[in-house]
Motif scaffolding. Structure first.
Motif, PDB file in Angstrom:
ATOM      1  N   UNK A 195      -7.437 -16.961  -9.481  1.00 51.89           N
ATOM      2  CA  UNK A 195      -6.240 -16.882  -8.664  1.00 51.89           C
ATOM      3  C   UNK A 195      -4.989 -16.918  -9.527  1.00 51.89           C
ATOM      4  N   UNK A 196      -3.825 -17.016  -8.892  1.00 54.75           N
ATOM      5  CA  UNK A 196      -2.560 -16.966  -9.623  1.00 54.75           C
ATOM      6  C   UNK A 196      -2.317 -18.160 -10.539  1.00 54.75           C
ATOM      7  N   UNK A 201      -2.069  -6.161  -0.299  1.00 56.03           N
ATOM      8  CA  UNK A 201      -2.360  -7.306  -1.145  1.00 56.03           C
ATOM      9  C   UNK A 201      -3.803  -7.700  -0.841  1.00 56.03           C
ATOM     10  N   UNK A 202      -4.682  -7.580  -1.825  1.00 55.60           N
ATOM     11  CA  UNK A 202      -6.112  -7.810  -1.623  1.00 55.60           C
ATOM     12  C   UNK A 202      -6.614  -8.906  -2.551  1.00 55.60           C
ATOM     13  N   UNK A 203      -7.748  -9.506  -2.223  1.00 52.34           N
ATOM     14  CA  UNK A 203      -8.386 -10.539  -3.022  1.00 52.34           C
ATOM     15  C   UNK A 203      -9.843 -10.178  -3.245  1.00 52.34           C
ATOM     16  N   UNK A 204     -10.390 -10.563  -4.386  1.00 54.43           N
ATOM     17  CA  UNK A 204     -11.816 -10.390  -4.632  1.00 54.43           C
ATOM     18  C   UNK A 204     -12.145 -10.022  -6.064  1.00 54.43           C
ATOM     19  N   UNK A 244     -10.665 -12.387 -14.407  1.00 55.90           N
ATOM     20  CA  UNK A 244      -9.408 -11.643 -14.404  1.00 55.90           C
ATOM     21  C   UNK A 244      -8.737 -11.862 -13.054  1.00 55.90           C
ATOM     22  N   UNK A 245      -7.481 -11.452 -12.913  1.00 55.50           N
ATOM     23  CA  UNK A 245      -6.780 -11.668 -11.648  1.00 55.50           C
ATOM     24  C   UNK A 245      -7.514 -11.034 -10.470  1.00 55.50           C
ATOM     25  N   UNK A 246      -7.800 -11.856  -9.465  1.00 58.22           N
ATOM     26  CA  UNK A 246      -8.481 -11.365  -8.275  1.00 58.22           C
ATOM     27  C   UNK A 246      -7.836 -11.845  -6.995  1.00 58.22           C
ATOM     28  N   UNK A 247      -6.808 -12.679  -7.112  1.00 61.55           N
ATOM     29  CA  UNK A 247      -6.153 -13.221  -5.928  1.00 61.55           C
ATOM     30  C   UNK A 247      -6.711 -14.580  -5.565  1.00 61.55           C
ATOM     31  N   UNK A 248      -5.934 -15.314  -4.759  1.00 56.40           N
ATOM     32  CA  UNK A 248      -6.325 -16.681  -4.435  1.00 56.40           C
ATOM     33  C   UNK A 248      -7.344 -16.789  -3.311  1.00 56.40           C
ATOM     34  N   UNK A 249      -7.556 -15.712  -2.578  1.00 56.92           N
ATOM     35  CA  UNK A 249      -8.553 -15.722  -1.515  1.00 56.92           C
ATOM     36  C   UNK A 249      -8.123 -16.441  -0.257  1.00 56.92           C
ATOM     37  N   UNK A 250      -6.837 -16.713  -0.126  1.00 57.95           N
ATOM     38  CA  UNK A 250      -6.346 -17.451   1.036  1.00 57.95           C
ATOM     39  C   UNK A 250      -6.407 -16.635   2.318  1.00 57.95           C
ATOM     40  N   UNK A 251      -6.496 -15.327   2.179  1.00 55.05           N
ATOM     41  CA  UNK A 251      -6.483 -14.472   3.353  1.00 55.05           C
ATOM     42  C   UNK A 251      -5.082 -14.150   3.833  1.00 55.05           C
ATOM     43  N   UNK A 252      -4.087 -14.720   3.156  1.00 58.70           N
ATOM     44  CA  UNK A 252      -2.695 -14.448   3.525  1.00 58.70           C
ATOM     45  C   UNK A 252      -2.238 -13.088   3.037  1.00 58.70           C
ATOM     46  N   UNK A 288       0.255 -13.903  -4.434  1.00 55.23           N
ATOM     47  CA  UNK A 288      -1.000 -14.630  -4.598  1.00 55.23           C
ATOM     48  C   UNK A 288      -2.218 -13.725  -4.604  1.00 55.23           C
ATOM     49  N   UNK A 289      -2.002 -12.421  -4.436  1.00 54.62           N
ATOM     50  CA  UNK A 289      -3.090 -11.459  -4.355  1.00 54.62           C
ATOM     51  C   UNK A 289      -2.836 -10.324  -5.342  1.00 54.62           C
ATOM     52  N   UNK A 290      -3.675  -9.320  -5.305  1.00 52.48           N
ATOM     53  CA  UNK A 290      -3.545  -8.152  -6.172  1.00 52.48           C
ATOM     54  C   UNK A 290      -3.083  -6.982  -5.312  1.00 52.48           C
ATOM     55  N   UNK A 291      -2.005  -6.335  -5.730  1.00 50.31           N
ATOM     56  CA  UNK A 291      -1.510  -5.185  -4.978  1.00 50.31           C
ATOM     57  C   UNK A 291      -2.374  -3.971  -5.269  1.00 50.31           C
ATOM     58  N   UNK A 292      -2.726  -3.256  -4.224  1.00 48.90           N
ATOM     59  CA  UNK A 292      -3.552  -2.068  -4.355  1.00 48.90           C
ATOM     60  C   UNK A 292      -3.014  -0.999  -3.421  1.00 48.90           C
ATOM     61  N   UNK A 293      -2.951   0.235  -3.899  1.00 50.05           N
ATOM     62  CA  UNK A 293      -2.508   1.337  -3.061  1.00 50.05           C
ATOM     63  C   UNK A 293      -3.666   1.748  -2.160  1.00 50.05           C
TER      64      UNK A 293
END
Length: 187
Positions: A59-60, A107-110, A79-87, A92-97
């Motif tokens: 996470x961050x 903003x995705x997590x995983x 590696x950065x995958x996001x915090x997984x909070x679901x927010x 706190x997440x990874x930006x993806x197009x």
């Protein structure tokens, strides 16, 4: 480099072992997400197949994300995958197009967000040294000066692309048979 964001909780089958062994033997680095079933879950196939680079998520705060599979010694790097909070908060997440429009980002997590970070780093490493073998790539990534923090993380390497690229540039590569001959390329 091949990036794979898929997986299971099963062991690596004989078929998978043969396929990934052949791909890695041909000089291709295979980067695989470890899975999002939780820290107490083992890393399944294909991330647990020999020769691949299994990527966990942090996470961050650079700590192992609670959702990242990590119950064994299979994960090579986080590696950065996001915090997984679901927010799905961009901080706190990874930006993806998403590809549907020119400006839509999610903003995705995983671990599927973490593996492409590593694949990008591997691509940069191979750009400065195309003779690196997959085993050398894996060793260089694991030598990151940064490690994952928090309980249960066992000091697994945290992706540091600049250091990895610097190490790659100074590492004598191995011939894999897939490189262009010396002097080949544009004039």
């Amino acid at each position: 480099v091949i990036n794979m964001s898929l997986g299971s909780l099963t062991p690596c089958s004989d078929f998978e072992r043969d396929v990934y062994s052949a791909v890695v033997a041909s000089g291709v680095t295979v980067v695989v997400s470890a899975g999002n079933d939780g820290n107490d879950q083992p890393t399944g196939a294909p991330a647990n197949c020999p020769g691949v680079i299994a990527v966990g998520a942090a996470g961050p705060t650079f700590e192992l994300a609670f959702y990242s599979n990590f119950a064994d010694d299979i994960v090579t790097i986080v590696a950065p995958g996001g915090d997984g909070s679901g927010n799905f908060d961009p901080s706190e997440s990874v930006l993806s197009v998403d590809g549907s429009t020119d400006n839509d980002y999610y903003a995705l997590d995983g671990t599927s967000m973490a593996a492409p970070h590593v694949s990008g780093g591997v691509s940069l490493m191979q750009a400065v040294n195309p003779r690196l073998s997959p085993a050398q790539v894996k060793t260089i990534l694991a030598r990151s000066p940064f490690t994952c923090g928090g309980a249960g993380c066992n000091d697994v390497a945290y992706l540091d692309a600049p250091s990895a690229v610097q190490l790659a540039a100074s590492t004598p590569g191995e011939l894999t048979g897939n490189e262009p001959p010396p002097g080949a390329g544009s004039a």
